[in-house]
Write a protein that holds these residues in place. Structure first.
Motif, mmCIF file in Angstrom:
data_model
loop_
_atom_site.group_PDB
_atom_site.id
_atom_site.type_symbol
_atom_site.label_atom_id
_atom_site.label_comp_id
_atom_site.label_asym_id
_atom_site.label_seq_id
_atom_site.Cartn_x
_atom_site.Cartn_y
_atom_site.Cartn_z
ATOM 1 N N ARG A 5 -9.940 4.052 3.749
ATOM 2 C CA ARG A 5 -8.583 4.164 3.466
ATOM 3 C C ARG A 5 -8.036 5.436 3.973
ATOM 4 N NH1 ARG A 5 -7.672 6.011 -1.265
ATOM 5 N NH2 ARG A 5 -9.772 6.411 -2.068
ATOM 6 N N LYS A 6 -8.784 5.951 4.963
ATOM 7 C CA LYS A 6 -8.450 7.024 5.980
ATOM 8 C C LYS A 6 -8.076 6.610 7.200
ATOM 9 C CE LYS A 6 -11.613 10.416 3.617
ATOM 10 N NZ LYS A 6 -12.697 11.401 3.724
ATOM 11 N N TYR A 66 0.111 8.128 2.182
ATOM 12 C CA TYR A 66 0.153 9.590 1.923
ATOM 13 C C TYR A 66 -0.278 10.368 2.945
ATOM 14 C CZ TYR A 66 1.943 8.391 -2.462
ATOM 15 O OH TYR A 66 2.630 7.796 -3.732
ATOM 16 N N ALA A 99 -2.437 13.394 4.226
ATOM 17 C CA ALA A 99 -3.458 14.286 3.622
ATOM 18 C C ALA A 99 -3.491 15.565 4.079
ATOM 19 C CB ALA A 99 -4.830 13.511 3.438
ATOM 20 N N VAL A 118 -4.077 8.699 3.950
ATOM 21 C CA VAL A 118 -4.908 8.052 3.191
ATOM 22 C C VAL A 118 -3.854 7.047 2.417
ATOM 23 C CG1 VAL A 118 -6.263 8.294 1.024
ATOM 24 C CG2 VAL A 118 -6.049 10.018 2.788
ATOM 25 N N THR A 119 -4.483 5.863 2.362
ATOM 26 C CA THR A 119 -3.994 4.690 1.493
ATOM 27 C C THR A 119 -4.366 4.450 0.143
ATOM 28 O OG1 THR A 119 -4.139 3.222 3.773
ATOM 29 C CG2 THR A 119 -3.652 2.194 1.510
ATOM 30 N N THR A 120 -3.588 4.846 -0.564
ATOM 31 C CA THR A 120 -3.774 4.712 -2.323
ATOM 32 C C THR A 120 -4.098 3.124 -2.508
ATOM 33 O OG1 THR A 120 -1.722 4.478 -2.746
ATOM 34 C CG2 THR A 120 -2.329 6.731 -2.654
ATOM 35 N N LYS A 121 -4.665 3.073 -3.753
ATOM 36 C CA LYS A 121 -4.943 1.723 -3.980
ATOM 37 C C LYS A 121 -3.729 0.954 -4.325
ATOM 38 C CE LYS A 121 -9.518 2.776 -6.282
ATOM 39 N NZ LYS A 121 -10.209 2.720 -7.775
ATOM 40 N N ARG A 122 -3.768 -0.322 -3.939
ATOM 41 C CA ARG A 122 -2.326 -0.880 -4.328
ATOM 42 C C ARG A 122 -1.938 -1.102 -5.567
ATOM 43 N NH1 ARG A 122 -3.729 -6.145 -0.024
ATOM 44 N NH2 ARG A 122 -4.091 -4.795 1.750
ATOM 45 N N GLN A 123 -0.616 -0.892 -5.820
ATOM 46 C CA GLN A 123 0.036 -0.910 -7.062
ATOM 47 C C GLN A 123 1.469 -1.463 -6.755
ATOM 48 O OE1 GLN A 123 -0.209 2.790 -8.878
ATOM 49 N NE2 GLN A 123 0.546 4.035 -7.061
ATOM 50 N N ASP A 126 0.672 -1.258 0.232
ATOM 51 C CA ASP A 126 -0.223 0.083 -0.045
ATOM 52 C C ASP A 126 0.930 1.097 -0.095
ATOM 53 O OD1 ASP A 126 -2.223 -1.512 0.037
ATOM 54 O OD2 ASP A 126 -2.512 -1.190 2.356
ATOM 55 N N SER A 127 0.396 2.283 -0.614
ATOM 56 C CA SER A 127 1.184 3.530 -0.631
ATOM 57 C C SER A 127 0.293 4.660 0.270
ATOM 58 C CB SER A 127 1.256 4.143 -2.001
ATOM 59 O OG SER A 127 1.947 3.517 -2.830
#
Length: 231
Positions: free
Chosen positions: A200-201, A170, A172, A224-229, A167-168
């Motif tokens: 995701r918060k 960031y 916010a 915030v967790t971004t969609k996994r990539q 997970d990324s």
């Protein structure tokens, strides 16, 4: 002095945090430094916490974490930095604590949990990080809170995540209240704990505290967790 800063290339794997914790060790010289400081030795030696390697003190092959692993990992900046994780580390369910306040009352310090989720100890040198004489620059104060609170979120995210790429996370939003000068040189402790999570918060709080227990600065933040990539 320094944490082992060899580059890591496995950070995109599903178990990247577990792999990191299993393959890296906190620097023994830094542990010994904080053991020599009576008020911090009680934490290093506490059975309620375990010493863990600090993620951002290790440079990644992508260049990630250069600031804490290189720029402020010197004799004149932050020569020692050690992180502790609560052994009874529990991540609340997404629907729990929904009414918990996420903002700081600027008139009075927040009452921290008796045993916060994670603690980071830092030895600050001077004058490499100073703004005013023998006083840590406010921007560095903010960076320390951002980094230690971010580590907290990574540990919680790792605690509940399923299989898949990394997970990324960031920042916010980060609101910092400066309550007293942070002395540098000097040793400080940063308490961090998760307030609640919604999807995701992730909402957390952090406090920089001195030997007397005085809250020098504190922050509330949203990650915030971004969609996994794959990174």
């Amino acid at each position: 002095m320094k944490e082992d800063t060899e580059e890591s290339s496995h950070m995109s794997t599903a178990d990247f945090m577990e792999t990191f914790l299993d393959t890296h060790s906190p620097p023994s010289e830094s542990i010994q430094h904080f053991k020599s400081v009576a008020w911090l030795n009680t934490l290093v030696s506490s059975p309620k916490y375990k010493v863990i390697p600090t993620f951002s003190r290790h440079l990644k092959s992508s260049g990630e974490d250069y600031f804490f692993s290189r720029t402020v990992n010197t004799e004149h900046t932050i020569p020692h930095m050690v992180s502790l994780q609560l052994r009874d580390f529990v991540t609340p369910e997404p629907d729990a604590n929904q009414n918990a306040p996420t903002t700081t009352d600027h008139r009075t310090p927040t009452v921290a949990p008796e045993h916060p989720d994670a603690i980071t100890m830092l030895a600050l040198s001077g004058p490499g990080l100073n703004g005013h004489p023998e006083t840590l620059h406010g921007g560095v104060t903010c960076a320390i809170l951002d980094e230690t609170m971010g580590l907290l979120i990574m540990l919680h995210d790792n605690n509940v995540r399923g299989k898949g790429p990394r997970d990324s996370l960031y920042t916010a939003n980060l609101n910092v209240t400066y309550r007293a000068p942070v002395p540098a040189p000097g040793d400080i402790m940063v308490k961090t704990w998760l307030v609640k999570r919604q999807g995701r918060k992730w909402y957390s709080k952090g406090q920089i505290v001195d030997q007397q227990g005085t809250v020098l600065a504190e922050a509330d933040g949203l990650w915030v967790t971004t969609k996994r990539q794959k990174l």
